[in-house]
Scaffold this active site. Structure first.
Site, PDB file in Angstrom:
ATOM      1  N   ASP A   1      -9.923  -6.909   7.379  1.00  0.00           N
ATOM      2  CA  ASP A   1      -8.600  -6.933   6.779  1.00  0.00           C
ATOM      3  C   ASP A   1      -8.112  -5.484   6.719  1.00  0.00           C
ATOM      4  O   ASP A   1      -8.844  -4.550   7.083  1.00  0.00           O
ATOM      5  CB  ASP A   1      -8.646  -7.591   5.385  1.00  0.00           C
ATOM      6  CG  ASP A   1      -7.269  -8.091   4.971  1.00  0.00           C
ATOM      7  OD1 ASP A   1      -7.191  -9.029   4.168  1.00  0.00           O
ATOM      8  OD2 ASP A   1      -6.259  -7.558   5.483  1.00  0.00           O
ATOM      9  N   TRP A   2      -6.891  -5.281   6.259  1.00  0.00           N
ATOM     10  CA  TRP A   2      -6.273  -3.954   6.298  1.00  0.00           C
ATOM     11  C   TRP A   2      -7.139  -2.918   5.572  1.00  0.00           C
ATOM     12  O   TRP A   2      -7.238  -2.932   4.344  1.00  0.00           O
ATOM     13  CB  TRP A   2      -4.887  -4.026   5.655  1.00  0.00           C
ATOM     14  CG  TRP A   2      -4.085  -2.778   5.811  1.00  0.00           C
ATOM     15  CD1 TRP A   2      -4.237  -1.615   5.125  1.00  0.00           C
ATOM     16  CD2 TRP A   2      -3.008  -2.556   6.737  1.00  0.00           C
ATOM     17  NE1 TRP A   2      -3.326  -0.694   5.537  1.00  0.00           N
ATOM     18  CE2 TRP A   2      -2.548  -1.238   6.526  1.00  0.00           C
ATOM     19  CE3 TRP A   2      -2.375  -3.324   7.688  1.00  0.00           C
ATOM     20  CZ2 TRP A   2      -1.508  -0.682   7.252  1.00  0.00           C
ATOM     21  CZ3 TRP A   2      -1.335  -2.778   8.409  1.00  0.00           C
ATOM     22  CH2 TRP A   2      -0.912  -1.479   8.205  1.00  0.00           C
TER      23      TRP A   2
END
Ligand code: GLC
Length: 741
Positions: free
Chosen positions: A270-271
């Site tokens: 994820d980011w």
């Protein structure tokens, strides 16, 4: 640790694919391999020089957040025509519930219980996104959650593993089609792997502690269904799972995903979730974070640069080997080949239908229609009858807001496509009925003001009142959790004032989560829950309000009476002291100085009752459905055998309508305790007034399997109860016994 260099895939095609991957991999330098493992934000209108140089140097495998097709083509051209090996880019975007045409939020789509419609919606989204050059969406989000405080419940398919599995697989099929080289198909990404929906106290990004058999019986099944549906990628979650953050969790990424499930695609972080391993306190520095993530099996890093900065060092120091890098890169290259990017890296608008065309809007309207759940309808207040109305008050901050009705995660939604309730009702009624519209509140959070009096007067001067309440889009979604899930602001006071006029009050609620509605439920005559219904939400709401469509939505998540009941869900365990109407002791019935006796010593809250406000699977219709004649094909079922459970559904009212008949099963005794009910089937039927039809559900004993104490997947012999009905509180019951051969 042996590394499976290329994804396991069956058939000659995949042998050819593996050969193409191997051949390309054999020509790549270490720097180019590591470059493929980096995804870079490319949202700038003008491509920055550093990005141009990095792509040219082979340091970028994927970009995200660029949706201008010309810019996307420019980025691809740099990769394909200016880099040494010409490897095209994956172009990612959060296409969560639509691109320009916005569908209901995923929780609303889950309320349709209609996998075919969900698949069509994903296909609409994929077609529109692909026309902008997007070839990879970070969807479906299939995190099971039982906590409406969590803002991301809006993106989820709700609380039930079976419903989430069916709908998640449908979304994967809608996004990916059967051939990713076809225009209008994009790679999907099942997220967030895994257990994110169990974030403690509903706070986003919070700790999750999930016993392994609960993880396997509740949170993992939708991901297994997505993998079985051929999802191309998964996204690792931000969250800490039992002390090991998912992004560095080998149990999840290696043992479960690859070894047990044979997943052949790739995992993206994820980011910046890899870099965040240092913030979790799981890794001492970014080099160790890169080590944990790559050895866990995260193929690509989103947004942060620990791979770019440290993988070479980890290779040179011998902490990781080239076989691991090759395995990670192979998964990425394989998807690029499957997408046909080497043959067709550029997007031609002429390959696509015009964005947001009538067909797309029609599917968005259908999804909105079927997502609407009717929670109350006293004295058949609804449907409104146009010819019985001279005037209608339309009140509230969400009656005419083309943006707010779209919901969270609508980066590319076009508000000009929105049809608001006020527009649709006005369009439907024409001059025949006088509309008295008062917004009354600037936002859903506004306090009482003199505009409330204006609304009260409008209601008093009208034959009926429709008040549009709820939450703005930004009050749910990522990082937007609420500890108090009442209607925000003074909306409840507004409803009270409207009720005082004595006119019929219909509440239409738009929100990204279940709300606690106890402070308005007695002041409304009817209530529709429309979630955030998307571009065509107003049209759908108007059609339901005036009876052109009987509401058929069913709750995909339990609505608590008060937030203190959370987590509250239908598939709960029985406990050793279950509360029943007989054993429950309400706080109001407890005298002061009552001696401490065994009275009321059951699992409940003294001040909340033993039931939710509205249960999972619940939703009213303009007609009444009755269930009768439940039967099982064989009361004794041999292990490995099958049985059919059937019942007759009758439309006992005078309106043709859809009903979603549901099958629930209970395993009375298990190797681990089992839920008091579990959804094991559902089907939609359309019945004319007076019409009856048999619904039947076929089960194999393997459909009743669960993970036991030793994490073994097992179906046990023993007694089962089963119910068929219109909600998780179905009362029509039967039973059967599974017997060992
Ligand atoms: C966000 C979300 C994830 C999304 C990603 C890219 O933080 O957690 O669901 O796909 O970043 O926007």
């Amino acid at each position: 640790m042996s590394h499976q260099v290329f994804a396991s895939s069956a058939g000659a095609d995949s042998a050819a694919l593996d050969a193409r991957v191997a051949e390309l991999l054999g020509r790549m330098t270490t720097a180019e391999k590591i470059g493929q493992m980096s995804q870079v934000n490319a949202g700038d209108a003008v491509i920055p020089d550093h990005l141009r140089e990095d792509i040219k140097a082979g340091k970028v495998g994927s970009v995200l957040n660029q949706v201008n097709v010309d810019t996307v083509n420019k980025l691809q051209r740099i990769a394909v025509e200016e880099s040494r090996l010409g490897i095209p880019l994956l172009v990612g975007r959060d296409v969560i519930h639509g691109f320009n045409t916005i569908l209901p939020i995923p929780l609303g789509q889950a309320a349709t219980w209609n996998p075919e419609l969900v698949r069509k919606g994903a296909r609409v989204a994929a077609t529109e996104a692909a026309s902008a050059g997007i070839n990879w969406t970070f969807a479906p989000m299939i995190d099971i959650t039982r906590d409406p405080r969590w803002g991301r419940i809006a993106e989820s398919p709700g609380e039930d593993p079976y419903l989430a599995s069916v709908l998640g697989a449908a979304m994967v099929e809608g996004f990916q089609g059967t051939d990713l080289t076809q225009p209008g198909t994009i790679a999907a990404c099942a997220k967030h792997f895994a257990g994110y929906g169990a974030s403690e106290s509903g706070k986003d990004y919070n700790t999750t502690n999930i016993p392994q058999n609960e993880l396997r019986n509740v949170y993992l099944p939708p991901f297994k269904a997505a993998v079985d549906a051929g999802v191309a990628t998964l996204m690792a979650s931000f969250s800490d799972l039992d002390g090991v953050p998912a992004t560095g969790n080998r149990f999840l990424m290696r043992q479960v995903l690859r070894e047990e499930w044979g997943f052949g695609g790739f995992v993206v972080s994820d980011w910046a979730s890899i870099e965040q391993l240092t913030i979790h306190g799981f890794s001492a520095n970014k080099r160790d974070a890169a080590y944990e993530a790559v050895t866990a099996g995260v193929n690509m890093e989103m947004a942060s640069t620990t791979y770019r900065d440290h993988l070479k060092e980890l290779l040179d120091s011998g902490r990781i080997d080239m076989a691991l890098i090759d395995e990670m890169v192979a998964g990425i290259l394989q998807l690029k080949f499957r997408l046909g990017l080497f043959e067709n890296p550029y997007t031609r608008l002429s390959d696509f239908p015009p964005i947001a065309n009538e067909d797309h809007l029609a599917i968005a309207e259908r999804a909105a229609l079927e997502s609407i759940v009717m929670l109350e309808n006293r004295n058949d207040t609804l449907p409104l009858k146009k010819d019985k109305l001279d005037s209608l008050a339309i009140i509230g901050p969400l009656a005419d807001d083309p943006y707010e009705q779209l919901g969270t995660w609508i980066f590319d939604g076009k508000t000009e496509l929105s049809r608001t309730p006020l527009q649709a009702i006005t369009g439907m009624l024409g001059d025949a009925v006088k509309i008295n519209h008062v917004r009354a509140m600037e936002t859903s959070r506004s306090p009482y003001s003199d505009t409330f009096e204006e609304a009260r007067q409008a209601a008093a001067a009208s034959d009926a009142v429709v008040v549009f309440l709820g939450e703005e889009a930004i009050l749910s979604g990522e990082a937007h959790s609420r500890a108090n899930i009442d209607l925000p602001g003074d909306q409840a006071e507004l409803v009270r004032l409207l009720k005082e006029t004595g006119k019929p009050v219909i509440a239409v609620i738009m929100a990204g989560r279940p709300l606690t509605l106890a402070n308005i439920v007695d002041n409304v005559d009817a209530m529709l829950f429309a979630w955030h219904p998307g571009s065509m939400g107003g049209q759908a709401i108007a059609k339901v309000l005036f009876g052109a469509h009987s509401p058929s939505g069913k709750l995909p998540v339990t609505f608590p009476r008060m937030v203190g009941q959370v987590p509250i869900y239908y598939a709960h365990k029985n406990t050793g002291k279950p509360a029943t109407a007989k054993t429950y002791l309400n706080i109001d019935d407890i005298p002061v100085r009552m001696p401490q006796t065994s009275a009321g010593m059951v699992s409940t809250h003294m001040d909340a009752g033993i039931t939710p406000q509205y249960p999972f699977g619940y939703g009213l219709s303009y007609t009444r459905f009755s269930y009768a004649d439940i039967s099982v094909s064989n009361e004794q079922v041999p292990m490995g055998g099958r049985l059919t459970i059937a019942a007759v559904v009758t439309n006992a009212g005078d309106v043709a309508a859809d009903e979603i008949a549901q099958l629930y099963v209970r395993d009375l005794v298990g190797n681990v305790t089992r839920p008091v009910r579990e959804l094991k089937g559902f089907t939609r039927l359309h019945l004319q007034p007076g019409e009856s039809r048999q619904v039947s559900f076929e089960l194999d004993t393997s459909d009743l399997a669960f993970y036991g104490r030793q994490m073994q997947l097992m179906t046990e012999p023993g007694e089962f109860h089963a119910w068929i009905g219109g909600s998780s509180e179905a009362s029509l019951q039967t039973g059967f016994t599974i017997v060992d051969e």
